[in-house]
Design a protein around this motif. Sequence first.
Motif, PDB file in Angstrom:
ATOM      1  N   UNK A 105     120.315  30.009 -29.777  1.00 47.24           N
ATOM      2  CA  UNK A 105     120.963  31.239 -29.292  1.00 47.24           C
ATOM      3  C   UNK A 105     120.731  32.386 -30.273  1.00 47.24           C
ATOM      4  N   UNK A 106     120.824  32.118 -31.566  1.00 50.38           N
ATOM      5  CA  UNK A 106     120.586  33.159 -32.578  1.00 50.38           C
ATOM      6  C   UNK A 106     119.138  33.636 -32.548  1.00 50.38           C
ATOM      7  N   UNK A 107     118.202  32.717 -32.368  1.00 50.44           N
ATOM      8  CA  UNK A 107     116.784  33.087 -32.314  1.00 50.44           C
ATOM      9  C   UNK A 107     116.498  33.928 -31.066  1.00 50.44           C
ATOM     10  N   UNK A 108     117.085  33.552 -29.935  1.00 52.74           N
ATOM     11  CA  UNK A 108     116.917  34.339 -28.709  1.00 52.74           C
ATOM     12  C   UNK A 108     117.457  35.754 -28.906  1.00 52.74           C
ATOM     13  N   UNK A 109     118.601  35.852 -29.559  1.00 54.02           N
ATOM     14  CA  UNK A 109     119.214  37.154 -29.793  1.00 54.02           C
ATOM     15  C   UNK A 109     118.314  37.973 -30.707  1.00 54.02           C
ATOM     16  N   UNK A 110     117.776  37.347 -31.755  1.00 49.44           N
ATOM     17  CA  UNK A 110     116.897  38.046 -32.691  1.00 49.44           C
ATOM     18  C   UNK A 110     115.658  38.571 -31.993  1.00 49.44           C
TER      19      UNK A 110
END
Length: 117
Positions: A105-110
Motif C-alpha cells: 500500500x505504501x509503495x502504491x501511494x509513493x
Amino acid sequence: MQRPNDPLAQRALLNFNITGSDLYDLFGKYGPLRQIRLGNDTNLKTKGTAYIVYESPDDAKEAINHLNGFHLMERYIVVLYHHPSKQQASALAKAELRARETALAEEKKRLGLKDEE
C-alpha cells in the motif's frame, strides 16, 4: 506414532456450559492433572475449548485414547494434542502478510497508483 512437541498438553472441544470441576472429574480419571484452562471468550473463539495438562505423557495419551469422541453434556468431545508451534507459525505468517500488505500500500501511494474498484 510421532510424539507432539508437548505430549502433556491436550486441547478439548466441549459444550459451552462445562465447568472446570466437570473436566477435573472426567480427565482426572486418567492421571494427575497439572492444569486445566477453560476458554470462555466468544470474540477469540475460545469458548467451548479447554487445555488439559497432565503430569505424565502416558496419562495424556491414555486420556486421548479413551475420551476422544466421548459423549459429554449433549456433545461428542474432540480431544487433541496441543501443537503450539503450529499456532505460532500461523500467527507469524499472518503478521508477515499484514506487513507485506502495508508495504505494498505504501509503495502504491509513493508511485501514485490507485486500487482498482
